[in-house]
Design a protein around this motif. Structure first.
Motif, PDB file in Angstrom:
ATOM      1  N   ASP A   8       0.840  -1.200   0.000  1.00 13.70           N
ATOM      2  CA  ASP A   8       0.000   0.000   0.000  1.00 13.70           C
ATOM      3  C   ASP A   8       0.878   1.254   0.000  1.00 13.70           C
ATOM      4  OD1 ASP A   8      -1.716   2.130   0.560  1.00 13.70           O
ATOM      5  OD2 ASP A   8      -2.871   1.020   2.050  1.00 13.70           O
ATOM      6  N   GLY A   9       1.028   1.848  -1.173  1.00 11.58           N
ATOM      7  CA  GLY A   9       1.859   3.041  -1.309  1.00 11.58           C
ATOM      8  C   GLY A   9       1.321   4.229  -0.541  1.00 11.58           C
ATOM      9  N   LYS A  10       0.005   4.329  -0.401  1.00 14.36           N
ATOM     10  CA  LYS A  10      -0.584   5.439   0.363  1.00 14.36           C
ATOM     11  C   LYS A  10      -0.236   5.325   1.841  1.00 14.36           C
ATOM     12  CE  LYS A  10      -4.275   6.467  -2.827  1.00 14.36           C
ATOM     13  NZ  LYS A  10      -5.699   6.646  -3.062  1.00 14.36           N
ATOM     14  N   ALA A  11      -0.152   4.105   2.335  1.00 20.26           N
ATOM     15  CA  ALA A  11       0.247   3.908   3.729  1.00 20.26           C
ATOM     16  C   ALA A  11       1.697   4.357   3.923  1.00 20.26           C
ATOM     17  CB  ALA A  11       0.078   2.444   4.132  1.00 20.26           C
ATOM     18  N   PHE A  12       2.549   4.046   2.965  1.00 26.60           N
ATOM     19  CA  PHE A  12       3.934   4.503   3.077  1.00 26.60           C
ATOM     20  C   PHE A  12       4.000   6.024   2.983  1.00 26.60           C
ATOM     21  CE2 PHE A  12       8.302   5.325   1.722  1.00 26.60           C
ATOM     22  CZ  PHE A  12       8.963   4.683   2.762  1.00 26.60           C
ATOM     23  N   SER A  13       3.162   6.620   2.155  1.00 20.32           N
ATOM     24  CA  SER A  13       3.111   8.085   2.072  1.00 20.32           C
ATOM     25  C   SER A  13       2.748   8.701   3.419  1.00 20.32           C
ATOM     26  CB  SER A  13       2.094   8.536   1.020  1.00 20.32           C
ATOM     27  OG  SER A  13       2.532   8.175  -0.265  1.00 20.32           O
ATOM     28  N   GLU A  14       1.875   8.032   4.160  1.00 18.91           N
ATOM     29  CA  GLU A  14       1.530   8.508   5.503  1.00 18.91           C
ATOM     30  C   GLU A  14       2.743   8.454   6.420  1.00 18.91           C
ATOM     31  OE1 GLU A  14      -0.280   9.791   9.025  1.00 18.91           O
ATOM     32  OE2 GLU A  14      -0.749  10.138   6.916  1.00 18.91           O
ATOM     33  N   LEU A  15       3.540   7.403   6.322  1.00 15.66           N
ATOM     34  CA  LEU A  15       4.759   7.308   7.127  1.00 15.66           C
ATOM     35  C   LEU A  15       5.748   8.406   6.750  1.00 15.66           C
ATOM     36  CD1 LEU A  15       5.137   3.438   7.051  1.00 15.66           C
ATOM     37  CD2 LEU A  15       4.615   4.831   9.078  1.00 15.66           C
ATOM     38  N   VAL A  16       5.872   8.673   5.461  1.00 12.94           N
ATOM     39  CA  VAL A  16       6.743   9.763   5.011  1.00 12.94           C
ATOM     40  C   VAL A  16       6.244  11.074   5.591  1.00 12.94           C
ATOM     41  CG1 VAL A  16       7.553  11.070   3.017  1.00 12.94           C
ATOM     42  CG2 VAL A  16       7.471   8.569   2.903  1.00 12.94           C
ATOM     43  N   ARG A  17       4.942  11.326   5.479  1.00 14.75           N
ATOM     44  CA  ARG A  17       4.362  12.577   5.992  1.00 14.75           C
ATOM     45  C   ARG A  17       4.660  12.733   7.479  1.00 14.75           C
ATOM     46  NH1 ARG A  17       0.741  14.479   9.020  1.00 14.75           N
ATOM     47  NH2 ARG A  17      -0.132  12.464   9.585  1.00 14.75           N
ATOM     48  N   ARG A  18       4.542  11.647   8.213  1.00 16.08           N
ATOM     49  CA  ARG A  18       4.757  11.698   9.666  1.00 16.08           C
ATOM     50  C   ARG A  18       6.211  11.976  10.047  1.00 16.08           C
ATOM     51  NH1 ARG A  18       1.368   7.223  12.884  1.00 16.08           N
ATOM     52  NH2 ARG A  18      -0.685   7.747  12.069  1.00 16.08           N
ATOM     53  N   HIS A  19       7.160  11.500   9.251  1.00 12.97           N
ATOM     54  CA  HIS A  19       8.555  11.494   9.715  1.00 12.97           C
ATOM     55  C   HIS A  19       9.535  12.286   8.857  1.00 12.97           C
ATOM     56  CE1 HIS A  19       7.414   8.679  12.769  1.00 12.97           C
ATOM     57  NE2 HIS A  19       6.852   7.904  11.856  1.00 12.97           N
ATOM     58  N   TRP A  72      11.697   2.286   1.908  1.00 11.21           N
ATOM     59  CA  TRP A  72      10.685   1.556   1.129  1.00 11.21           C
ATOM     60  C   TRP A  72      11.250   0.218   0.648  1.00 11.21           C
ATOM     61  CZ3 TRP A  72       5.747   1.070   0.215  1.00 11.21           C
ATOM     62  CH2 TRP A  72       5.309   0.405  -0.936  1.00 11.21           C
ATOM     63  N   GLN A  73      12.487   0.247   0.175  1.00 14.71           N
ATOM     64  CA  GLN A  73      13.115  -0.971  -0.336  1.00 14.71           C
ATOM     65  C   GLN A  73      13.388  -1.982   0.783  1.00 14.71           C
ATOM     66  OE1 GLN A  73      16.474   0.892  -2.228  1.00 14.71           O
ATOM     67  NE2 GLN A  73      15.380   1.193  -4.163  1.00 14.71           N
ATOM     68  N   ALA A  74      13.703  -1.497   1.975  1.00 15.66           N
ATOM     69  CA  ALA A  74      14.048  -2.376   3.093  1.00 15.66           C
ATOM     70  C   ALA A  74      12.843  -2.705   3.972  1.00 15.66           C
ATOM     71  CB  ALA A  74      15.141  -1.716   3.943  1.00 15.66           C
ATOM     72  N   LEU A  75      11.704  -2.144   3.664  1.00 12.28           N
ATOM     73  CA  LEU A  75      10.524  -2.316   4.502  1.00 12.28           C
ATOM     74  C   LEU A  75      10.158  -3.770   4.789  1.00 12.28           C
ATOM     75  CD1 LEU A  75       8.712  -0.351   5.972  1.00 12.28           C
ATOM     76  CD2 LEU A  75       7.130  -0.461   4.055  1.00 12.28           C
ATOM     77  N   PRO A  76      10.349  -4.690   3.850  1.00 13.59           N
ATOM     78  CA  PRO A  76      10.036  -6.089   4.175  1.00 13.59           C
ATOM     79  C   PRO A  76      10.832  -6.626   5.370  1.00 13.59           C
ATOM     80  CG  PRO A  76      10.239  -5.839   1.809  1.00 13.59           C
ATOM     81  CD  PRO A  76      10.688  -4.530   2.425  1.00 13.59           C
ATOM     82  N   ASP A  77      11.974  -6.029   5.676  1.00 12.53           N
ATOM     83  CA  ASP A  77      12.815  -6.488   6.786  1.00 12.53           C
ATOM     84  C   ASP A  77      12.449  -5.865   8.127  1.00 12.53           C
ATOM     85  OD1 ASP A  77      14.285  -8.039   5.000  1.00 12.53           O
ATOM     86  OD2 ASP A  77      15.659  -6.387   4.576  1.00 12.53           O
ATOM     87  N   TRP A  78      11.567  -4.846   8.119  1.00 15.75           N
ATOM     88  CA  TRP A  78      11.185  -4.201   9.380  1.00 15.75           C
ATOM     89  C   TRP A  78      10.464  -5.197  10.272  1.00 15.75           C
ATOM     90  CZ3 TRP A  78       6.326  -3.284  11.577  1.00 15.75           C
ATOM     91  CH2 TRP A  78       6.334  -2.491  12.730  1.00 15.75           C
ATOM     92  N   GLN A  79      10.839  -5.210  11.542  1.00 18.39           N
ATOM     93  CA  GLN A  79      10.208  -6.078  12.532  1.00 18.39           C
ATOM     94  C   GLN A  79       9.511  -5.215  13.577  1.00 18.39           C
ATOM     95  OE1 GLN A  79      10.231  -9.502  12.358  1.00 18.39           O
ATOM     96  NE2 GLN A  79      11.209  -9.175  10.374  1.00 18.39           N
ATOM     97  N   PRO A  80       8.326  -5.619  14.022  1.00 19.75           N
ATOM     98  CA  PRO A  80       7.566  -4.780  14.961  1.00 19.75           C
ATOM     99  C   PRO A  80       8.225  -4.600  16.322  1.00 19.75           C
ATOM    100  CG  PRO A  80       6.447  -6.876  14.564  1.00 19.75           C
ATOM    101  CD  PRO A  80       7.610  -6.813  13.621  1.00 19.75           C
TER     102      PRO A  80
END
Length: 80
Positions: free
Chosen positions: A22-33, A63-71
């Motif tokens: 979801d690119g819009k969700a990533f856009s929200e993260l960009v907006r926040r940070h 964005w490219q490394a996002l699959p590796d993010w752990q909660p």
């Protein structure tokens, strides 16, 4: 979380959506940070143009490394 506004919800909600493509969700993260990342880089570099360019680069790499993010890690900590 149905009916969620763009400014609602914790980062991990938006990260999980972005991890699902979801690119819009990533856009929200960009907006926040983006301001925090930019200010940090501006302090380090002292150059507005360099800070802008590296802020953009940081989010492209995120964005490219996002699959590796752990909660277990907060998104902003991981990003920085």
């Amino acid at each position: 979380m149905t009916g969620m506004l763009a400014s609602d919800g914790p980062d991990d909600y938006w990260v999980r959506r972005a991890q699902a493509g979801d690119g819009k969700a990533f856009s929200e993260l960009v907006r926040r940070h983006q301001n925090r990342v930019y200010r940090y880089l501006l302090r380090m570099l002292g150059s507005h143009d360099d800070a802008l360019e590296l802020t953009q680069d940081a989010f492209i790499k995120a964005w490219q490394a996002l699959p590796d993010w752990q909660p277990e890690a907060q998104f902003v900590t991981w990003l920085m």
